[in-house]
Structures are given as C-alpha cells and as structure tokens.
Design an enzyme around this catalytic site. Sequence first.
Site, PDB file in Angstrom:
ATOM      1  N   TYR A 274     -19.444  18.231  -8.754  1.00  0.00           N
ATOM      2  CA  TYR A 274     -19.166  16.942  -8.109  1.00  0.00           C
ATOM      3  C   TYR A 274     -19.615  16.975  -6.646  1.00  0.00           C
ATOM      4  O   TYR A 274     -20.323  16.076  -6.176  1.00  0.00           O
ATOM      5  CB  TYR A 274     -17.678  16.623  -8.195  1.00  0.00           C
ATOM      6  CG  TYR A 274     -17.252  15.446  -7.358  1.00  0.00           C
ATOM      7  CD1 TYR A 274     -17.685  14.159  -7.679  1.00  0.00           C
ATOM      8  CD2 TYR A 274     -16.439  15.604  -6.244  1.00  0.00           C
ATOM      9  CE1 TYR A 274     -17.309  13.062  -6.911  1.00  0.00           C
ATOM     10  CE2 TYR A 274     -16.059  14.511  -5.475  1.00  0.00           C
ATOM     11  CZ  TYR A 274     -16.499  13.253  -5.805  1.00  0.00           C
ATOM     12  OH  TYR A 274     -16.144  12.172  -5.042  1.00  0.00           O
TER      13      TYR A 274
ATOM     14  N   SER B   6     -18.273  12.411   0.002  1.00  0.00           N
ATOM     15  CA  SER B   6     -16.945  12.974  -0.239  1.00  0.00           C
ATOM     16  C   SER B   6     -16.688  14.157   0.674  1.00  0.00           C
ATOM     17  O   SER B   6     -17.624  14.879   1.055  1.00  0.00           O
ATOM     18  CB  SER B   6     -16.836  13.429  -1.700  1.00  0.00           C
ATOM     19  OG  SER B   6     -15.700  14.236  -1.909  1.00  0.00           O
TER      20      SER B   6
END
Length: 363
Positions: free
Chosen positions: A176, A151
Amino acid sequence: MNKIDLNGKTILVTGCPGFIGANLVLRLLKEISAGTVVSLDNMNDYYDPALKEYRLSLVDKAAEMSQVKHVFVKGTLADKALIDKLFDEYKFDVVVNLAAQAGVRYSIDHPDVYIESNLIGFYNILEACRHSYDKVSDSYQGVQHLVYASSSSVYGGNKKVPFSTDDKVDNPVSLYAATKKSNELLAHSYSKLYNIPSTGLRFFTVYGPAGRPDMFYFSATNRLAKGENIKIFNYGNMKRDFTYIDDIVEGVYRVMQGAPEKKNGEDGLPVPPYAVYNIGGGQPENLLDYISVLQEELVRAGVLPDDYDFEAHRELVGMQPGDVPVTYADSEALERDYGFTPKIGIREGLRKFAEWYKDYYIS
C-alpha cells in the site's frame, strides 16, 4: 501559487462516497455557489457497502439544497474508457483523486487490487489530465489543479520525527505504501513533462463519524459493543497522529484553491508545478490514551454500559506486519502556504464518532 475560484467550476472527486470523498463533496455542495461536482466510486465491498450508500444518501440530500449540480457515476479508475469519456464529457477544471484501495494489512493478501486501483487507476487519471490540454479553448483551460491522496504510510519505519515532506521515503514497509509513493513519483513526472499542476496530500490516520470500519477506532468499537476483546498491537507502544475528518476536508478544500504555479526554469523548460504536503493532527497520541478516551466516550454516548470492564476486554499483542510504531506529521508547510493547521482534538472527535455510532447502529 495560482489562486483558483471554485465557483462555477466542474470538479471531479473520485472516491466519493468513500469516507473523505463524501465529506469533501458535502463541503463543496455547501460552500460553492455554482458549478458541477462529479463523484466516482466503484462501491466495492472492501467494507460494508451500506456505509457508502448511507454517505451517498447524505450527498444526495445536500445536493437537493445546493445550487451546485451533483452527478454520481459508479465505475472504477482502472476503466480507462470510462475515465476518458468523463473527461471528454465534463471537461474538468479541478480533479481530486481520493479513490484508492486502502489499508496496509489488506495489501498483504490482496495485492492485485492495489495495482489495479492505485497504479493503473492513477495512471488513467494522469493521462486524462494530460489530454485535457488538447481541448483548450476560449472557455476551457484544461485541468487547472490535480489534488490526490497520498498517505503517511510512505514514511515507512522512519525513525526521525516529526515526519517531514523533505525526508527520504524510499523504504516502504507495505505494498500500500509503495503504491502511494509511486503516485507521488508518477505525478511529479507528469507535472514535469506536461505542466500539470499537482498536489499530493499525505493523510495521517483519518477518523470520525461514518468512517472506515477497518480503522482501529471503528473496528474496536464494533468488538467492544459485542462484548468481545480488542487487540492492542505492539503491546500499546504505538503513537498515531490522528486527524479528524473535518480537519482533513478543510485542508483539502483550501489546497484545491491554490495550485502550484506554472513557470519555466533557466533552461526554458517547465519547472514541475508540483507539491506534496502532510495533513496530520501534529500531536501524536499514545494508542492506550486514545483507546481510553474512546471507551469513555462510548460510555458517555450510551454505546457501552457505565460499568463496562475495560481491562477485561484488552489484549496486548505484538506488532503486525506492515505496521509502524509512530506516525507524526510536520504540517508547517501546509500552515505556511494555506494558513491551515488541524484543530480538532481526540476528545471532541471521538465524542462525535461515538454519538454517530449510537444513532446509526443502536438507536
């Protein structure tokens, strides 16, 4: 780079019927002429499961028209026995791990699911890839390529733009992001120790029809359609490298076909067959401009009335915890190695989303 012909291969796509996973499987069912695609997802309720059911129905329909066999398995990456069973049964040639607990803000209040899916789950995939080489025969080489989702969040608060995969990413600003950086580190160690060809892809703000409802463009549309206000964070001083879903899928599809080459170094030990790439639009958009285009396309599609008062429904607020002001991908390496650059601009992409939204929710 080791070229891989996907025709006739057995491919695992985790995270289908998630947003990216479902679209990738649709592409595989359309493009390859033979083989098996296994989809795996736990169908959790992080967002409305009806959207996943809808995407799965599209996959099922495409599978009926395809020469490729498709199998959907409901299960979780954290179930090691299930993962090992699937690898034993199907003997995967290519693995695309897109399953993960997504979302920066959700990780603040629900850390457990991120550890379970993004760390334990990914470890189970790596272990299964490692042990695939125990089953090598004349007809099976073991996993030839592991492709996995990272990501843009790994860049944290990097001030240098555009973000390059050569930049240090040691300061994540959310759990995350930390799990995604951990995936890259785990993949590197397994590539080094067990010679597993692996490629990580850092996705930049993926959007499009039937996307994730927690993403800003989708949640804002839901609120506007109900006549509610939308909150624009950091007072609109945000830039995002928005990437349309078809561009993401094109990038993943190309990367699947080119695995990092296995080779030994001067010490006679394997040089990790490991790579990481950005996939981003390469043209960061001002958030306020993006919102304006979204609103115009929602009017054009008939989701909002012609006389909709945009200004009355905008609320400028401060920054959210875990968020970053700018994302901007340097995707030159992807263009160099795979001949691919994202091409779909926000006007075209948001138009397709608005038209889908009208058909799905209103028509």
